[in-house]
Design a protein around this motif. Structure first.
Motif, PDB file in Angstrom:
ATOM      1  N   ALA A  41       0.832  -1.209   0.000  1.00 55.82           N
ATOM      2  CA  ALA A  41       0.000   0.000   0.000  1.00 55.82           C
ATOM      3  C   ALA A  41       0.864   1.256   0.000  1.00 55.82           C
ATOM      4  CB  ALA A  41      -0.942  -0.017   1.208  1.00 55.82           C
ATOM      5  N   GLY A  42       1.959   1.233   0.778  1.00 54.37           N
ATOM      6  CA  GLY A  42       2.860   2.372   0.767  1.00 54.37           C
ATOM      7  C   GLY A  42       3.535   2.568  -0.573  1.00 54.37           C
ATOM      8  N   LEU A  43       3.885   1.466  -1.224  1.00 57.45           N
ATOM      9  CA  LEU A  43       4.474   1.552  -2.555  1.00 57.45           C
ATOM     10  C   LEU A  43       3.495   2.141  -3.559  1.00 57.45           C
ATOM     11  CD1 LEU A  43       6.835   0.912  -4.449  1.00 57.45           C
ATOM     12  CD2 LEU A  43       5.885  -1.377  -4.719  1.00 57.45           C
ATOM     13  N   GLN A  44       2.212   1.778  -3.447  1.00 54.46           N
ATOM     14  CA  GLN A  44       1.209   2.342  -4.340  1.00 54.46           C
ATOM     15  C   GLN A  44       1.085   3.846  -4.140  1.00 54.46           C
ATOM     16  OE1 GLN A  44      -0.415   0.761  -6.726  1.00 54.46           O
ATOM     17  NE2 GLN A  44      -1.474   2.628  -7.355  1.00 54.46           N
ATOM     18  N   ARG A  52       2.321   9.433  -6.164  1.00 59.20           N
ATOM     19  CA  ARG A  52       3.051  10.692  -6.029  1.00 59.20           C
ATOM     20  C   ARG A  52       4.015  10.884  -7.195  1.00 59.20           C
ATOM     21  NH1 ARG A  52       2.969  15.838  -4.744  1.00 59.20           N
ATOM     22  NH2 ARG A  52       5.011  16.612  -4.038  1.00 59.20           N
ATOM     23  N   MET A  53       4.661   9.819  -7.615  1.00 64.96           N
ATOM     24  CA  MET A  53       5.583   9.909  -8.744  1.00 64.96           C
ATOM     25  C   MET A  53       4.849  10.256 -10.036  1.00 64.96           C
ATOM     26  SD  MET A  53       8.309   7.025 -10.023  1.00 64.96           S
ATOM     27  CE  MET A  53       8.991   6.970  -8.374  1.00 64.96           C
ATOM     28  N   GLN A 111       3.614  16.832 -13.810  1.00 61.57           N
ATOM     29  CA  GLN A 111       4.041  18.218 -13.628  1.00 61.57           C
ATOM     30  C   GLN A 111       5.309  18.512 -14.433  1.00 61.57           C
ATOM     31  OE1 GLN A 111       4.578  19.272  -9.553  1.00 61.57           O
ATOM     32  NE2 GLN A 111       5.739  21.116 -10.012  1.00 61.57           N
ATOM     33  N   GLN A 112       6.221  17.560 -14.465  1.00 61.03           N
ATOM     34  CA  GLN A 112       7.455  17.765 -15.207  1.00 61.03           C
ATOM     35  C   GLN A 112       7.192  17.859 -16.713  1.00 61.03           C
ATOM     36  OE1 GLN A 112      10.422  18.392 -14.124  1.00 61.03           O
ATOM     37  NE2 GLN A 112      11.389  18.413 -16.148  1.00 61.03           N
ATOM     38  N   LEU A 171      -5.125   8.315  -5.623  1.00 63.94           N
ATOM     39  CA  LEU A 171      -4.836   8.378  -4.199  1.00 63.94           C
ATOM     40  C   LEU A 171      -3.443   8.951  -4.040  1.00 63.94           C
ATOM     41  CD1 LEU A 171      -5.498   7.750  -1.258  1.00 63.94           C
ATOM     42  CD2 LEU A 171      -4.516   5.470  -1.608  1.00 63.94           C
ATOM     43  N   LEU A 172      -3.389  10.205  -3.610  1.00 63.54           N
ATOM     44  CA  LEU A 172      -2.095  10.862  -3.448  1.00 63.54           C
ATOM     45  C   LEU A 172      -1.488  10.552  -2.095  1.00 63.54           C
ATOM     46  CD1 LEU A 172      -2.884  14.296  -5.078  1.00 63.54           C
ATOM     47  CD2 LEU A 172      -1.874  12.263  -6.115  1.00 63.54           C
ATOM     48  N   SER A 173      -2.260  10.658  -1.028  1.00 63.17           N
ATOM     49  CA  SER A 173      -1.779  10.330   0.312  1.00 63.17           C
ATOM     50  C   SER A 173      -2.979  10.186   1.228  1.00 63.17           C
ATOM     51  CB  SER A 173      -0.831  11.410   0.850  1.00 63.17           C
ATOM     52  OG  SER A 173      -1.526  12.647   0.988  1.00 63.17           O
ATOM     53  N   THR A 174      -2.831   9.391   2.254  1.00 68.50           N
ATOM     54  CA  THR A 174      -3.883   9.189   3.242  1.00 68.50           C
ATOM     55  C   THR A 174      -3.281   9.288   4.626  1.00 68.50           C
ATOM     56  OG1 THR A 174      -3.548   6.793   3.234  1.00 68.50           O
ATOM     57  CG2 THR A 174      -5.189   7.663   1.715  1.00 68.50           C
ATOM     58  N   SER A 175      -4.088   9.746   5.572  1.00 65.64           N
ATOM     59  CA  SER A 175      -3.685   9.801   6.979  1.00 65.64           C
ATOM     60  C   SER A 175      -4.931   9.641   7.830  1.00 65.64           C
ATOM     61  CB  SER A 175      -2.972  11.118   7.301  1.00 65.64           C
ATOM     62  OG  SER A 175      -3.853  12.221   7.081  1.00 65.64           O
TER      63      SER A 175
END
Length: 646
Positions: free
Chosen positions: A448-451, A456-457, A463-464, A602-606
């Protein structure tokens, strides 16, 4: 014909494919036929059982504990599959060798028991003509613990392997060989190889005085070639890692001083220093020969040069008065020379063998070398290499020795039947490195963290790309150009109120909404109209009594109804209108077009516990009071409130 003792007949032969015995009337029944029926039934059962079990599979318990120091093996009771049957085994203690590989297993001992050994086998039918007469004998088959080569009678079946006093890992019971092979085949096809499930971490310990390396392997589980291997306790391994040596002959070093000096070799670490040669300078007193032009030998060999020849105040010149020839001073030249039989001094340099002191893996200390001269060192170098520790499907820990090289040694290839656990960089110094590079199972939390990192990448790549596209435009057109991939609110100015929303990669107008209470958020349950129908009743009675004549119980509490009883809301602590708009547009499905598409970003969750609840208006009603019962006080969550009578 089956192997039977004398007097017993058994003609069972599976090659004849006899399926059943057909007993015929008026024909005698043979004793051999009864034996054949039993053998036929045993063969059928064994044919089915062998498809599931293998000889030596533990069905229940039958554990073995081995003490590595004394070799005492405690074998517990249990059940083990042997030759078509699950056979019980009694506990026993053994003393096994602690050097080498020893197989601990079961001896299957067969014996024939008749009425002579067991009188209870005689006919127990009281009143019959055959009472207490002999009948059929019994074939006794008993499984007894032992180890290979201990001299016991019977056929031996290995169950456990003991290596140097340490019990190898084995799959816990029940061990179903047919099921295990099917699972192993599925595991190889799905996982694509062997892997560590948990534990099995390799660490280096202090070496033994004899130079043997010591490693520890922690407890854990693995799947090796599809088969499960489990180490219930950590293992200690002693590895006699012998270094590959390379001979270095006459490695040159420049002496810095005539006193004690440190010499560090070029190819450390050092195994053995065979010889150290230095250029040494001495002054010796010689006695000239008994005649003119004699040759005076020098006391040392391997003389390089003569620096000075002096007698009193006279200094003789090299090449005019004397010359160095084969380690001797030759006075045959026409110049001056000392008187025959007189003494004189000679100062010269020669190559001498020195004894190194304070030697270690990288160098040594030497004394007596002339400053600015060469120090020649001959030694053997320990070549670096990479060894690998692997584990097999039977729990055996196997060392795979690498190929030594001067620079950049490569790890060896581990056979496909083994699971590599760690690589050991053999530098032959204290900084020996242990790398646990075995293939391990990745937990779902890490996936899940890798996803999340991939999402994010993807945002950064988008953006690049937009930034690079803007940089390629003309200077006049790109001045003040703002690049935003519209994947999140990360590129927006938080200091300015943003009136637009980003949803699905597009910039759109926001949607405002307010929360409202749900109709079902009340304490009372809502149901359809109904009428009560008695299912079980007892209208008759014979007497009555008071259950609690002393009224020794608290009065029933009043019923309190809160409106709303539940509160559902979403608190968005952000300065953007994007989250709420995305919930209302994407959640309600209003963004569908001709070709419906679905995307999850899903960019980030907390997640954290909420600190405070929101403030809302709560109405309450109280009922269930008895007549003339006074209400003294009413508090809601510790706050006094004033009730209003209805």
């Amino acid at each position: 014909m089956s192997n039977m003792p004398d007097g017993y007949y058994n003609r069972f032969d599976p090659a004849k494919h006899f399926d059943a015995h057909l007993f015929r009337a008026s024909y005698a029944v043979q004793s051999a036929e009864f034996n054949e029926v039993q053998s036929n039934l045993s063969a059928r059962i064994q044919g089915v059982a062998d498809a599931i079990f293998r000889d030596g599979n533990v069905v229940r318990d039958a554990r073995v504990v081995v003490h590595a120091d004394s070799g005492q093996a405690v074998c517990e009771a249990g059940a083990v599959y042997l030759k078509g049957a699950v056979r019980g085994v009694a506990p026993k203690q053994l003393t096994v060798p602690v050097v080498g590989v020893v197989a601990i297993g079961l001896y299957l001992q067969e014996s024939v028991v008749t009425e002579l050994e067991d009188p209870s086998l005689r006919d127990p039918a009281v009143g019959a003509r055959n009472y207490q007469e002999a009948g059929a004998a019994r074939l006794k088959v008993e499984a007894v613990w032992g180890f290979a080569g201990d001299g016991q009678m019977g056929e031996f079946f290995p169950v456990y392997q003991v290596e140097n006093g340490v019990l190898r890992a084995k799959e816990p019971p029940p061990q179903l060989d047919g099921v295990t092979q099917a699972l192993a085949r599925y595991d190889r096809d799905s996982a694509g190889g062997s892997y560590v499930v948990s534990g099995l971490t390799v660490a280096a310990a202090a070496d033994l005085p004899g130079g043997e390396q010591v490693y520890t392997v922690s407890e854990g589980r693995a799947r090796v070639n599809g088969y499960g291997v489990e180490l219930n306790t950590s293992r200690r391994l002693v590895y006699p890692a012998a270094a590959d040596l390379r001979q270095i002959d006459s490695e040159p070093h420049t002496s810095a001083t005539a006193g004690a000096q440190r010499i560090n070799v070029d190819r450390a670490p050092i195994a053995v220093i065979s010889q150290v040669r230095i250029t040494k300078e001495v002054t010796a007193t010689l006695t000239h020969g008994g005649y003119t032009g004699a040759q005076d030998p020098l006391p040392d060999t391997s003389v390089i040069s003569v620096l000075e020849v002096k007698q009193g105040g006279t200094v003789y010149a090299a090449g005019a008065d004397y010359k160095l020839s084969a380690g001797k001073l030759d006075w045959s030249l026409p110049g001056n020379e000392p008187a025959p039989g007189s003494t004189y001094t000679v100062r010269y340099q020669f190559i001498a063998a020195a004894q190194p002191t304070q030697s270690d893996a990288s160098g040594f200390t030497v004394e007596g070398a002339v400053a600015g001269t060469l120090v020649l060192v001959s030694y053997s170098q320990k070549l670096p290499r990479i060894d690998r520790l692997a584990i097999g499907a039977d729990g055996e820990l196997v060392w795979v020795k690498g190929v030594a090289a001067d620079w950049n040694p490569q790890p060896p290839v581990v056979p496909a039947s083994l699971l590599p656990l760690a690589s050991i960089v053999q530098s032959w110094t204290r900084d020996r490195a242990v790398s646990n590079d075995g293939v391990r199972v990745v937990p779902m939390s890490d996936l899940a963290g890798l996803q999340g990192r991939l999402d994010r990448m993807a945002e950064l790549i988008a953006q690049q790309r937009l930034t690079a596209d803007a940089q390629l435009r003309e200077a006049g057109a790109k001045k003040g150009l703002f690049v935003d991939p519209f994947l999140s609110d990360g590129m927006r100015d938080a200091g300015i109120a943003q009136g637009a929303a980003i949803v699905g990669g597009e910039l759109t107008l926001p949607i405002a909404a307010s929360a409202a209470g749900m109709p079902g958020d009340v304490a009372d349950r809502t149901s359809l109209a109904f009428s009560l129908v008695p299912v079980l009743e007892q209208p008759m009675r014979t007497g009555s009594m008071k259950i609690n004549p002393y009224l020794a119980f608290d009065p029933l509490p009043a019923a309190v109804t809160l409106t709303p009883a539940l509160d559902r809301w979403t608190d968005l602590q952000t300065s953007w209108a994007s989250p709420l708009t995305e919930r209302l547009t994407v959640g309600s499905g209003n963004r569908s077009s001709v070709s419906q598409t679905t995307s999850d970003v899903l960019l980030s969750t907390s997640r954290k516990p909420i600190e405070t609840l929101r403030s809302i208006e709560v109405r309450f009603s109280l009922s269930g009071f008895d007549p003339n019962e006074a209400l003294s006080s009413l508090k809601f969550d510790g706050i006094s409130v004033a009730p209003v009578a209805q």
